[in-house]
Design a protein around this motif. Structure first.
Motif, short mmCIF file in Angstrom:
data_model
loop_
_atom_site.label_atom_id
_atom_site.label_comp_id
_atom_site.label_asym_id
_atom_site.label_seq_id
_atom_site.Cartn_x
_atom_site.Cartn_y
_atom_site.Cartn_z
N ALA A 112 0.82 -1.22 0.00
CA ALA A 112 0.00 0.00 0.00
C ALA A 112 0.85 1.26 0.00
CB ALA A 112 -0.93 -0.01 1.21
N GLY A 113 0.28 2.31 -0.59
CA GLY A 113 0.93 3.61 -0.59
C GLY A 113 0.62 4.37 0.70
N ILE A 114 1.33 5.50 0.87
CA ILE A 114 1.18 6.26 2.11
C ILE A 114 -0.25 6.78 2.26
CG2 ILE A 114 1.91 8.35 3.31
CD1 ILE A 114 4.70 7.90 2.20
N ASN A 115 -0.84 7.29 1.17
CA ASN A 115 -2.20 7.81 1.26
C ASN A 115 -3.20 6.72 1.62
OD1 ASN A 115 -1.34 10.39 0.64
ND2 ASN A 115 -1.68 10.14 -1.57
N ASP A 116 -3.01 5.52 1.06
CA ASP A 116 -3.91 4.40 1.38
C ASP A 116 -3.77 4.01 2.84
OD1 ASP A 116 -4.84 4.24 -1.23
OD2 ASP A 116 -3.19 2.92 -1.83
N LEU A 117 -2.56 4.04 3.34
CA LEU A 117 -2.34 3.68 4.74
C LEU A 117 -3.01 4.68 5.67
CD1 LEU A 117 1.41 2.63 4.54
CD2 LEU A 117 -0.51 1.11 5.01
N GLN A 118 -2.95 5.96 5.33
CA GLN A 118 -3.56 7.00 6.16
C GLN A 118 -5.08 6.87 6.22
OE1 GLN A 118 -0.76 10.51 4.66
NE2 GLN A 118 -2.29 11.23 6.09
N ALA A 119 -5.67 6.17 5.24
CA ALA A 119 -7.13 6.01 5.22
C ALA A 119 -7.62 5.06 6.31
CB ALA A 119 -7.58 5.50 3.85
N VAL A 120 -6.71 4.32 6.93
CA VAL A 120 -7.09 3.36 7.97
C VAL A 120 -7.24 4.10 9.29
CG1 VAL A 120 -6.40 1.27 9.20
CG2 VAL A 120 -5.87 1.53 6.76
N GLU A 121 -8.32 3.79 10.01
CA GLU A 121 -8.56 4.43 11.30
C GLU A 121 -7.41 4.14 12.27
OE1 GLU A 121 -11.93 4.48 14.88
OE2 GLU A 121 -12.21 3.24 13.09
N GLY A 122 -6.88 5.18 12.90
CA GLY A 122 -5.81 5.01 13.86
C GLY A 122 -4.41 5.14 13.27
N ILE A 123 -4.31 5.30 11.95
CA ILE A 123 -3.00 5.42 11.30
C ILE A 123 -2.79 6.88 10.90
CG2 ILE A 123 -1.51 4.64 9.41
CD1 ILE A 123 -2.15 2.48 11.46
N SER A 124 -1.92 7.55 11.63
CA SER A 124 -1.62 8.95 11.34
C SER A 124 -0.66 9.05 10.17
CB SER A 124 -0.98 9.60 12.57
OG SER A 124 0.27 8.97 12.85
N ALA A 125 -0.41 10.28 9.70
CA ALA A 125 0.53 10.48 8.60
C ALA A 125 1.92 10.00 8.98
CB ALA A 125 0.56 11.96 8.22
N GLN A 126 2.31 10.26 10.21
CA GLN A 126 3.63 9.83 10.68
C GLN A 126 3.73 8.31 10.73
OE1 GLN A 126 4.60 11.36 14.55
NE2 GLN A 126 6.67 10.52 14.55
N MET A 127 2.67 7.65 11.23
CA MET A 127 2.68 6.20 11.31
C MET A 127 2.62 5.58 9.91
SD MET A 127 2.98 3.48 13.00
CE MET A 127 2.93 4.15 14.66
N ALA A 128 1.86 6.20 9.00
CA ALA A 128 1.80 5.71 7.62
C ALA A 128 3.19 5.77 6.98
CB ALA A 128 0.80 6.52 6.82
N GLN A 129 3.92 6.86 7.23
CA GLN A 129 5.27 6.99 6.69
C GLN A 129 6.20 5.92 7.27
OE1 GLN A 129 6.32 9.49 4.29
NE2 GLN A 129 7.92 7.92 4.17
N LYS A 130 6.05 5.68 8.58
CA LYS A 130 6.89 4.67 9.24
C LYS A 130 6.60 3.28 8.67
CE LYS A 130 7.50 5.02 13.70
NZ LYS A 130 7.29 4.95 15.18
N LEU A 131 5.30 2.95 8.45
CA LEU A 131 4.94 1.67 7.87
C LEU A 131 5.50 1.52 6.46
CD1 LEU A 131 1.20 1.13 8.89
CD2 LEU A 131 2.97 -0.61 9.01
N HIS A 132 5.34 2.57 5.66
CA HIS A 132 5.81 2.53 4.28
C HIS A 132 7.33 2.35 4.24
CE1 HIS A 132 6.87 4.13 0.27
NE2 HIS A 132 5.68 3.62 -0.09
N ASP A 133 8.03 3.07 5.09
CA ASP A 133 9.49 2.96 5.12
C ASP A 133 9.92 1.56 5.56
OD1 ASP A 133 9.59 5.58 4.36
OD2 ASP A 133 10.07 6.37 6.37
N PHE A 134 9.20 0.99 6.52
CA PHE A 134 9.57 -0.34 7.03
C PHE A 134 9.53 -1.38 5.92
CE2 PHE A 134 8.41 -4.49 8.71
CZ PHE A 134 9.36 -4.68 9.70
#
Length: 622
Positions: free
Chosen positions: A595-617
């Motif tokens: 998933a991309g960063i924007n898609d990750l941010q669409a999940v409840e509880g996933i902030s922009a910072q957490m989405a970036q961390k997930l994407h980077d991981f």
């Protein structure tokens, strides 16, 4: 220069008498210690000086008290403000020190409840054990998991409540099997709206409070209204629920009518052993019973046993508003005050003499008597088997504690070692242990190495915790599931630890791995077998099979846990809630990784910072 033996430490009533000079009439707790400073007995007193003066008399005691006085070399005292405080302190010390002459409750398992969780628009109903910390309505205690499961099944049939977890609820796209067999109303796929479902929840709560007549009348009115409106399918569903509720009520015909809430507790003592039977009555319904076998403190009387049981049993449990007993207590008012303080409301304690309450106590007493008879019969059989085991394997004395070891793995993965314990009272399941294999032996499928690791960890810990072997945690006999190789590996461990006086036997399958042809291996002796119909052989087979069952269960649990793990578990900041949300949204960990960063941010509880961390991981993994 010659050494002189130190004079023996004085013991007895004269030692106790010397303490009277230092005591006043305060309430408190006293401890009686032997010459090795081991606690013999912990007691409470309304007046410490008066109580201790009773022990200072040279005669007039029961055999049990006389033996305790004879062994007493010193005493310790703690004063309290009230006798109730002394009672609470006494039971805390008994639980911690387990003195030889005190009555000890040996089963401290918690009791399960039914929880109707209130943290979801469509509350689930489930079994709950432990602290009541989750938001919702609790109903209990139930005597066993079986009693809870039976009640949950009744509630499903009558009220169609969901029992699935929130993550399963959110991921459903079509009704599950429980909907098909009329055990759930399928709120997960919109078969019922929130208002109607919460009406079902309210009815279930009324049922658990004992108000079944009101629930049945409401269902009958709803069925008539649905029939008048020619909603025949709904009327038929309501008819089925009324029928299920009627069946439940018929099954509860033995329930008391005049006792809304009570704990019914009866004691039976015979041959130096005791059984306490506890029945739970809630909302005019019997929610099961449990038997307990307290250690009787070298011959304590019925009143002392029952009082000690009550104070220890309710140490972490909330009593009912009414506690019905089979025997009078030594301090009934004191026990009632203690239970009332623990419950935060008035608790009545009494011994009923007539009527329905007396009938309930008589029923509990009969169960206690029959349970103790069965246990004594089983213990006699077990003792004969232990004597036969000692004779068959040339042991000096029948073993008091047998530890049986087995390993379980699949080609080295999820390797687990298991230990079960048995003695004169049968299997001691509270003392079973599991060992996750940590060394290379597990990965290499090295059964000998795994056995070495398990026994090393077990006895290194025993040597650290009890080097003088003063407790009953030390075994008299080790049974190893395996042949000469496993026995040799264990022998090396025991020699290395300096523990060479514990008998050890390897149990190996014989020709064609046929049960009944087992071979037994001992260090430095030839293998041998028992005759096929020997009761000792069946006994050893049961021990071996129980160890195998325990190890297999531990292995399967570990394997199931490993299967449920995902790469998301390794991402910092992703806990259980976020993991559930991500999997519910994307369907799989692989989809989350793509998933991309924007898609990750669409999940409840996933902030922009957490989405970036997930994407980077996931995009920096090699």
């Amino acid at each position: 220069m010659t050494e002189t033996a130190s004079p023996p430490v004085p013991t007895g009533h004269e030692v106790i008498q010397a303490y009277l000079k230092t005591l006043d009439g305060s309430p408190g707790v006293y401890r009686m210690l032997d010459a090795q400073s081991q606690v013999l007995y912990v007691g409470k007193a309304r007046n410490l000086r008066m109580r201790v003066s009773n022990y200072a008399r040279p005669s007039g005691h029961s055999g049990r008290i006389a033996r305790m006085i004879r062994d007493t070399a010193s005493m310790m005292f703690l004063t309290t403000r009230t006798e109730t405080e002394a009672l609470l302190l006494e039971q805390n010390l008994i639980k911690q020190l387990k003195p030889r002459y005190n009555v000890l409750l040996r089963d401290d398992k918690s009791f399960p409840d039914i929880l109707i969780a209130k943290d979801h628009p469509f509350p689930m109903i489930r079994k709950h054990r432990g602290k009541r910390g989750k938001e919702g309505a609790y109903f209990g205690p139930f005597a066993s998991a079986g009693a809870v499961n039976r009640t949950l099944t009744q509630l499903q049939r009558v009220f169609l409540l969901r029992t699935c977890s929130d993550s399963v609820f959110e991921s459903r796209s079509r009704p599950c099997l429980l909907y098909q067999i009329k055990r759930c109303s399928a709120p997960c796929v919109g078969k019922v709206d929130a208002e109607e479902y919460n009406g079902l929840i309210a009815d279930a709560e009324q049922f658990l409070k004992g108000r079944t007549t009101r629930v049945q009348a409401d269902l009958a009115r709803e069925m008539a209204a649905a029939s008048d409106a020619m909603e025949f399918e709904r009327a038929a569903a309501l008819r089925d629920r009324i029928k299920a509720l009627t069946q439940v009520q018929q099954g509860q015909s033995i329930n008391p009518q005049g006792v809304t809430e009570a704990d019914v507790i009866a004691l039976h003592v015979e041959g130096g052993q005791a059984c306490v039977q506890v029945f739970f009555i809630r909302a005019n319904q019997s929610w099961g019973n449990r038997d307990f076998y307290p250690k009787t403190g070298a011959g304590a009387g019925e009143a002392e046993i029952l009082e000690a049981f009550l104070t220890q049993f309710y140490d972490d449990k909330e009593p009912a508003r009414l506690v019905l007993l089979s025997h009078e207590l030594e301090n009934p008012d004191l026990v009632a005050d203690m239970l009332s303080g623990r419950a935060g409301r008035r608790v009545a304690v009494g011994v009923p003499q007539r009527g329905e309450k007396a009938t309930l106590v008589e029923n509990a007493a009969r169960n206690a008597r029959e349970s103790l008879a069965r246990r004594m019969s089983e213990s006699a059989t077990q003792i004969r088997l232990l004597e036969g085991l000692a004779e068959a394997f040339a042991l000096d004395v029948p073993p008091r504690r047998i530890e049986v070891y087995d390993n379980s793995h699949i080609q080295g993965t999820n390797a687990v070692g298991g230990m079960i314990v048995a003695g004169a009272e049968g299997f001691l399941k509270g003392q079973y242990r599991k060992f996750n294999i940590k060394g290379e032996a597990g990965a290499n499928s090295d059964d000998f190495g795994m056995m070495r690791e398990v026994l090393t960890r077990r006895f290194e810990r025993l040597l650290k915790e009890d080097p003088d072997r003063e407790t009953e945690a030390w075994p008299d006999l080790l049974l190893i599931d395996g042949g000469a190789g496993q026995v040799s590996a264990v022998h090396e461990v025991m020699v290395g630890l300096g523990v060479e006086d514990i008998a050890m036997i390897g149990v190996a399958k014989g020709i064609d791995r046929d049960a009944g042809k087992e071979e037994f291996h001992r260090v430095g002796k030839p293998a041998f077998a028992l005759r096929r119909n020997d009761p000792v052989l069946y006994f050893v087979q049961r021990l071996r099979d129980e160890a195998h069952r325990w190890a297999i269960g531990a292995h399967r649990a570990k394997r199931a846990k490993a299967v449920s793990t995902t790469p998301l578990d390794e991402v910092p900041g992703i806990g259980a809630a976020r993991k559930r949300a991500l999997l519910a949204h994307f369907g799989s960990a692989k989809a989350v990784a793509r998933a991309g960063i924007n898609d990750l941010q669409a999940v409840e509880g996933i902030s922009a910072q957490m989405a970036q961390k997930l994407h980077d991981f996931f995009h920096t993994q090699s």
